[in-house]
Structures are given as structure tokens and as C-alpha cells.
Design a protein around this motif. Structure first.
Motif, PDB file in Angstrom:
ATOM      1  N   PRO A  29     -10.794  32.598  15.883  1.00 36.76           N
ATOM      2  CA  PRO A  29     -10.928  33.447  17.076  1.00 36.76           C
ATOM      3  C   PRO A  29     -11.945  34.568  16.919  1.00 36.76           C
ATOM      4  N   THR A  30     -12.215  34.987  15.656  1.00 38.86           N
ATOM      5  CA  THR A  30     -13.174  36.077  15.438  1.00 38.86           C
ATOM      6  C   THR A  30     -14.608  35.575  15.540  1.00 38.86           C
ATOM      7  N   TYR A  31     -14.902  34.453  14.861  1.00 37.63           N
ATOM      8  CA  TYR A  31     -16.302  34.018  14.757  1.00 37.63           C
ATOM      9  C   TYR A  31     -16.634  32.788  15.605  1.00 37.63           C
ATOM     10  N   LYS A 102     -13.811  42.411   2.729  1.00 37.39           N
ATOM     11  CA  LYS A 102     -12.962  41.805   3.769  1.00 37.39           C
ATOM     12  C   LYS A 102     -11.995  42.846   4.320  1.00 37.39           C
ATOM     13  N   LEU A 103     -11.779  42.766   5.634  1.00 42.47           N
ATOM     14  CA  LEU A 103     -10.645  43.452   6.277  1.00 42.47           C
ATOM     15  C   LEU A 103     -10.215  42.544   7.424  1.00 42.47           C
ATOM     16  N   TYR A 104      -9.112  41.846   7.230  1.00 42.51           N
ATOM     17  CA  TYR A 104      -8.671  40.856   8.220  1.00 42.51           C
ATOM     18  C   TYR A 104      -7.179  41.015   8.480  1.00 42.51           C
ATOM     19  N   VAL A 105      -6.859  41.175   9.754  1.00 48.89           N
ATOM     20  CA  VAL A 105      -5.473  41.284  10.186  1.00 48.89           C
ATOM     21  C   VAL A 105      -5.160  40.053  11.033  1.00 48.89           C
ATOM     22  N   HIS A 106      -3.999  39.464  10.820  1.00 47.06           N
ATOM     23  CA  HIS A 106      -3.593  38.293  11.615  1.00 47.06           C
ATOM     24  C   HIS A 106      -3.607  38.660  13.106  1.00 47.06           C
ATOM     25  N   HIS A 109      -0.895  40.471  14.911  1.00 48.19           N
ATOM     26  CA  HIS A 109      -0.531  41.827  14.471  1.00 48.19           C
ATOM     27  C   HIS A 109      -1.654  42.841  14.690  1.00 48.19           C
ATOM     28  N   HIS A 110      -2.679  42.470  15.477  1.00 42.67           N
ATOM     29  CA  HIS A 110      -3.746  43.435  15.780  1.00 42.67           C
ATOM     30  C   HIS A 110      -3.184  44.601  16.582  1.00 42.67           C
ATOM     31  N   GLY A 111      -3.835  45.759  16.436  1.00 40.67           N
ATOM     32  CA  GLY A 111      -3.497  46.909  17.277  1.00 40.67           C
ATOM     33  C   GLY A 111      -2.207  47.609  16.893  1.00 40.67           C
ATOM     34  N   ARG A 112      -1.707  47.345  15.702  1.00 38.90           N
ATOM     35  CA  ARG A 112      -0.470  47.994  15.250  1.00 38.90           C
ATOM     36  C   ARG A 112      -0.721  48.975  14.109  1.00 38.90           C
ATOM     37  N   GLY A 113      -1.998  49.284  13.882  1.00 32.56           N
ATOM     38  CA  GLY A 113      -2.310  50.271  12.845  1.00 32.56           C
ATOM     39  C   GLY A 113      -2.457  49.685  11.449  1.00 32.56           C
ATOM     40  N   ILE A 114      -2.346  48.373  11.316  1.00 34.47           N
ATOM     41  CA  ILE A 114      -2.400  47.774   9.967  1.00 34.47           C
ATOM     42  C   ILE A 114      -3.814  47.869   9.394  1.00 34.47           C
ATOM     43  N   GLY A 115      -4.829  47.564  10.215  1.00 30.58           N
ATOM     44  CA  GLY A 115      -6.214  47.670   9.745  1.00 30.58           C
ATOM     45  C   GLY A 115      -6.535  49.097   9.331  1.00 30.58           C
ATOM     46  N   SER A 116      -6.071  50.061  10.107  1.00 26.72           N
ATOM     47  CA  SER A 116      -6.315  51.480   9.777  1.00 26.72           C
ATOM     48  C   SER A 116      -5.664  51.848   8.446  1.00 26.72           C
ATOM     49  N   ARG A 117      -4.452  51.382   8.232  1.00 28.95           N
ATOM     50  CA  ARG A 117      -3.761  51.713   6.979  1.00 28.95           C
ATOM     51  C   ARG A 117      -4.460  51.079   5.780  1.00 28.95           C
ATOM     52  N   GLY A 138     -22.625  40.452  16.475  1.00 24.69           N
ATOM     53  CA  GLY A 138     -21.849  39.876  17.579  1.00 24.69           C
ATOM     54  C   GLY A 138     -20.358  40.145  17.483  1.00 24.69           C
ATOM     55  N   ASN A 139     -19.884  40.628  16.334  1.00 22.26           N
ATOM     56  CA  ASN A 139     -18.453  40.909  16.177  1.00 22.26           C
ATOM     57  C   ASN A 139     -18.178  42.319  16.723  1.00 22.26           C
ATOM     58  N   GLU A 140     -18.231  42.420  18.047  1.00 23.15           N
ATOM     59  CA  GLU A 140     -18.190  43.737  18.692  1.00 23.15           C
ATOM     60  C   GLU A 140     -16.856  44.451  18.481  1.00 23.15           C
ATOM     61  N   GLN A 141     -15.790  43.692  18.407  1.00 19.59           N
ATOM     62  CA  GLN A 141     -14.474  44.322  18.225  1.00 19.59           C
ATOM     63  C   GLN A 141     -14.444  45.063  16.875  1.00 19.59           C
ATOM     64  N   ALA A 142     -14.960  44.389  15.829  1.00 22.28           N
ATOM     65  CA  ALA A 142     -14.979  45.031  14.508  1.00 22.28           C
ATOM     66  C   ALA A 142     -15.945  46.220  14.502  1.00 22.28           C
ATOM     67  N   PHE A 143     -17.120  46.064  15.142  1.00 23.90           N
ATOM     68  CA  PHE A 143     -18.068  47.184  15.228  1.00 23.90           C
ATOM     69  C   PHE A 143     -17.390  48.409  15.829  1.00 23.90           C
ATOM     70  N   GLY A 144     -16.706  48.201  16.932  1.00 22.28           N
ATOM     71  CA  GLY A 144     -16.034  49.308  17.617  1.00 22.28           C
ATOM     72  C   GLY A 144     -15.008  49.961  16.715  1.00 22.28           C
ATOM     73  N   PHE A 145     -14.244  49.126  16.028  1.00 20.61           N
ATOM     74  CA  PHE A 145     -13.233  49.643  15.102  1.00 20.61           C
ATOM     75  C   PHE A 145     -13.894  50.491  14.015  1.00 20.61           C
ATOM     76  N   TYR A 146     -14.942  49.946  13.385  1.00 17.23           N
ATOM     77  CA  TYR A 146     -15.577  50.672  12.276  1.00 17.23           C
ATOM     78  C   TYR A 146     -16.262  51.949  12.758  1.00 17.23           C
TER      79      TYR A 146
HETATM   80  C1  LIG Z   1     -10.887  44.909  13.171  1.00 17.93           C
HETATM   81  C2  LIG Z   1      -9.435  44.845  12.662  1.00 17.93           C
HETATM   82  C3  LIG Z   1      -9.444  44.782  11.141  1.00 17.93           C
HETATM   83  C4  LIG Z   1      -8.717  46.123  13.110  1.00 17.93           C
HETATM   84  O1  LIG Z   1      -7.384  46.091  12.616  1.00 17.93           O
HETATM   85  P1  LIG Z   1      -6.140  46.450  13.561  1.00 17.93           P
HETATM   86  O2  LIG Z   1      -4.938  46.481  12.715  1.00 17.93           O
HETATM   87  O3  LIG Z   1      -6.142  45.538  14.734  1.00 17.93           O
HETATM   88  O4  LIG Z   1      -6.569  47.916  14.038  1.00 17.93           O
HETATM   89  P2  LIG Z   1      -5.652  49.175  14.243  1.00 17.93           P
HETATM   90  O5  LIG Z   1      -4.417  48.801  14.984  1.00 17.93           O
HETATM   91  O6  LIG Z   1      -5.482  49.861  12.939  1.00 17.93           O
HETATM   92  O7  LIG Z   1      -6.614  49.990  15.205  1.00 17.93           O
HETATM   93  C5  LIG Z   1      -6.858  51.233  14.883  1.00 17.93           C
HETATM   94  C6  LIG Z   1      -7.759  51.982  15.792  1.00 17.93           C
HETATM   95  O8  LIG Z   1      -9.007  51.354  16.025  1.00 17.93           O
HETATM   96  C7  LIG Z   1      -9.285  51.402  17.401  1.00 17.93           C
HETATM   97  N1  LIG Z   1     -10.055  50.246  17.790  1.00 17.93           N
HETATM   98  C8  LIG Z   1      -9.738  48.956  17.570  1.00 17.93           C
HETATM   99  N2  LIG Z   1     -10.686  48.175  18.104  1.00 17.93           N
HETATM  100  C9  LIG Z   1     -11.601  49.006  18.652  1.00 17.93           C
HETATM  101  C10 LIG Z   1     -12.806  48.804  19.381  1.00 17.93           C
HETATM  102  N3  LIG Z   1     -13.256  47.584  19.657  1.00 17.93           N
HETATM  103  N4  LIG Z   1     -13.493  49.892  19.785  1.00 17.93           N
HETATM  104  C11 LIG Z   1     -13.039  51.135  19.521  1.00 17.93           C
HETATM  105  N5  LIG Z   1     -11.902  51.379  18.869  1.00 17.93           N
HETATM  106  C12 LIG Z   1     -11.210  50.322  18.439  1.00 17.93           C
HETATM  107  C13 LIG Z   1      -7.942  51.409  18.072  1.00 17.93           C
HETATM  108  O9  LIG Z   1      -8.027  52.014  19.337  1.00 17.93           O
HETATM  109  C14 LIG Z   1      -7.118  52.237  17.117  1.00 17.93           C
HETATM  110  O10 LIG Z   1      -7.326  53.618  17.341  1.00 17.93           O
HETATM  111  P3  LIG Z   1      -6.135  54.677  17.144  1.00 17.93           P
HETATM  112  O11 LIG Z   1      -5.646  54.483  15.735  1.00 17.93           O
HETATM  113  O12 LIG Z   1      -6.823  55.973  17.356  1.00 17.93           O
HETATM  114  O13 LIG Z   1      -5.139  54.294  18.160  1.00 17.93           O
HETATM  115  C15 LIG Z   1      -8.659  43.641  13.244  1.00 17.93           C
HETATM  116  O14 LIG Z   1      -8.681  43.713  14.644  1.00 17.93           O
HETATM  117  C16 LIG Z   1      -9.152  42.293  12.782  1.00 17.93           C
HETATM  118  O15 LIG Z   1      -8.675  41.778  11.781  1.00 17.93           O
HETATM  119  N6  LIG Z   1     -10.103  41.676  13.529  1.00 17.93           N
HETATM  120  C17 LIG Z   1     -10.539  40.323  13.275  1.00 17.93           C
HETATM  121  C18 LIG Z   1     -11.212  40.163  11.922  1.00 17.93           C
HETATM  122  C19 LIG Z   1     -12.434  41.016  11.772  1.00 17.93           C
HETATM  123  O16 LIG Z   1     -13.337  41.028  12.597  1.00 17.93           O
HETATM  124  N7  LIG Z   1     -12.474  41.739  10.645  1.00 17.93           N
HETATM  125  C20 LIG Z   1     -13.589  42.565  10.300  1.00 17.93           C
HETATM  126  C21 LIG Z   1     -14.586  41.737   9.592  1.00 17.93           C
HETATM  127  S1  LIG Z   1     -16.025  42.695   9.201  1.00 17.93           S
END
Ligand SMILES: CC(C)(COP(=O)(O)OP(=O)(O)OC[C@H]1O[C@@H](n2cnc3c(N)ncnc32)[C@H](O)[C@@H]1OP(=O)(O)O)[C@@H](O)C(=O)NCCC(=O)NCCS
Length: 173
Positions: A29-31, A102-106, A109-117, A138-146
Motif C-alpha cells: 500500500p505504501t509503494y 526503516k520506519l514502518y508501522v502496520h 495501526h497508523h495514526g496511533r502515535g507508534i511511529g512517533s514513539r 512520491g511517498n507524500e504521507q511519509a514526507f509529511g510525517f517527517y
Molecule cells: C509514516 C509512518 C511511519 C507514521 O507512523 P504513524 O504511527 O502512523 O504516525 P503517528 O501516529 O505517530 O503520527 C504522528 C504525527 O504525525 C502526523 N502526521 C502523520 N502523517 C502526516 C502527514 N502526511 N502530514 C503531516 N503530518 C502527518 C500526525 O498528524 C501526528 O501528529 P501529532 O502527533 O501531532 O498528532 C506510518 O504512517 C507508516 O508506516 N507509513 C507507511 C510506511 C512508510 O512510508 N514508512 C516510511 C518509509 S521512509
């Protein structure tokens, strides 16, 4: 029933089958939407027991585990190591880097703070001042997170056959 208990711990060799299963759940689903052949190649070549066995000799592996009535289940994986110890070549880099490979959450279980922890735990293990990582173009979701965690884009490494790699860095102290 309350919220499930999520625990972080260092991985052990016996976790490798769970890593392979995690890859099969999270990589497509990611790639897949970016490049389906690339997603398949990742599973076939990189998310394998042999590669994890080798990786565990040089990189730290951390898992997040959910405990429930059926026992504990690995739902996320983070790995960290040094660029100089990678089996890959990085001709554009002079010197060494500490890299979260690597940082990969099933997906369940996304959006539950596991990636942040897991990221916070990885950052606490960095010995130098900077943590680096690669994101697939192209992995915009991860970009946004990082970005939300303070990483900034530093360079793009073009690849003629596969999606480009984007390197991001966070200055920690
Ligand atoms: C990216 C990933 C690791 C994040 O883990 P997660 O457990 O889902 O993220 P969290 O629940 O800890 O999210 C934490 C914060 O990031 C924010 N966030 C998540 N996606 C975001 C996005 N696209 N844009 C902005 N913020 C984002 C959330 O709003 C949340 O903020 P908050 O703590 O202030 O509420 C996870 O979604 C994942 O495994 N994705 C697929 C695999 C992947 O792409 N891995 C990275 C490879 S480089």
C-alpha cells in the motif's frame, strides 16, 4: 476492553518472520501506487530473512508490539545504523551518517502515535548531532510525517530505473 498496550523493545532474531509479514502488509500500500514493480522488488529482495539476518549484525532494530488476548504481535519496526556499514554504495556522500533505514508501522495501526514513539526512541540512540533518512520520491504521507517531526530535505539522488531517493536530515542538538 481498554486501549491495547503498545510496548517498544529491541528486536531479537526470532522477530524476523514478523518483519517479513510486516513488509508484506505495509510495502504494497505504501509503494504500489508509486511504482508497483519497485514495491515487489522491495519485498523480494530487501524484506527477506537473509537480509534481516545480515542487517541485525550492523544495525539496531527496534519493534513496537501490541499485547492482546492472543499474545504479543509486532506491529512496527525501526532500524538505525551507520552509512559506512551499509552494503550499498553512496558515491554522493563524503563521510559517515547515522541513518534511520526503516520506519514502518502496520497499516492497521497508523495514526496511533507508534511511529512517533519509535522515532523518538531512535533519536535518543543517535550518538552524533544529526539523524538522516531516505524517503522514496512520491511517498507524500511519509514526507509529511517527517517534516512535521523537524526533518528537512537535503538532496535528491536520481535513479534511472526506479523512483528517486530523497535524503532528509534532522539536527538533534
Ligand atoms: C509514516 C509512518 C511511519 C507514521 O507512523 P504513524 O504511527 O502512523 O504516525 P503517528 O501516529 O505517530 O503520527 C504522528 C504525527 O504525525 C502526523 N502526521 C502523520 N502523517 C502526516 C502527514 N502526511 N502530514 C503531516 N503530518 C502527518 C500526525 O498528524 C501526528 O501528529 P501529532 O502527533 O501531532 O498528532 C506510518 O504512517 C507508516 O508506516 N507509513 C507507511 C510506511 C512508510 O512510508 N514508512 C516510511 C518509509 S521512509
Amino acid at each position: 476492553m481498554g486501549d491495547p498496550v503498545i510496548t517498544l523493545r529491541p528486536a531479537v532474531h526470532e522477530d524476523i518472520p514478523a518483519f517479513v509479514a510486516l513488509g508484506r502488509a505495509v510495502v504494497p500500500p505504501t509503494y504500489g501506487p508509486i511504482d508497483a514493480a519497485y514495491a515487489q522488488r522491495m519485498i523480494d529482495e530487501w524484506w527477506t530473512p537473509d537480509v534481516f539476518t545480515r542487517s541485525m549484525q550492523t544495525n539496531a532494530h527496534l519493534v513496537a508490539e501490541v499485547s492482546g488476548e492472543m499474545g504479543a504481535e509486532v506491529v512496527a519496526l525501526a532500524t538505525i545504523g551507520r552509512l559506512a556499514q551499509s552494503y550499498r554504495e553512496f558515491p554522493h556522500v563524503a563521510g559517515d551518517r547515522e541513518v534511520m533505514w526503516k520506519l514502518y508501522v502496520h497499516p492497521d495501526h497508523h495514526g496511533r502515535g507508534i511511529g512517533s514513539r519509535l522515532l523518538a526512541e531512535v533519536e535518543s540512540r543517535v550518538e552524533g548531532d544529526e539523524l538522516w533518512l531516505e524517503v522514496v520520491e512520491g511517498n507524500e504521507q511519509a514526507f509529511g510525517f517527517y517534516r512535521s517531526k523537524g526533518f528537512v530535505e537535503v538532496e535528491r539522488v536520481p535513479d534511472p530505473a526506479w523512483p528517486d531517493d530523497v535524503w532528509m536530515r534532522k539536527v538533534l542538538r
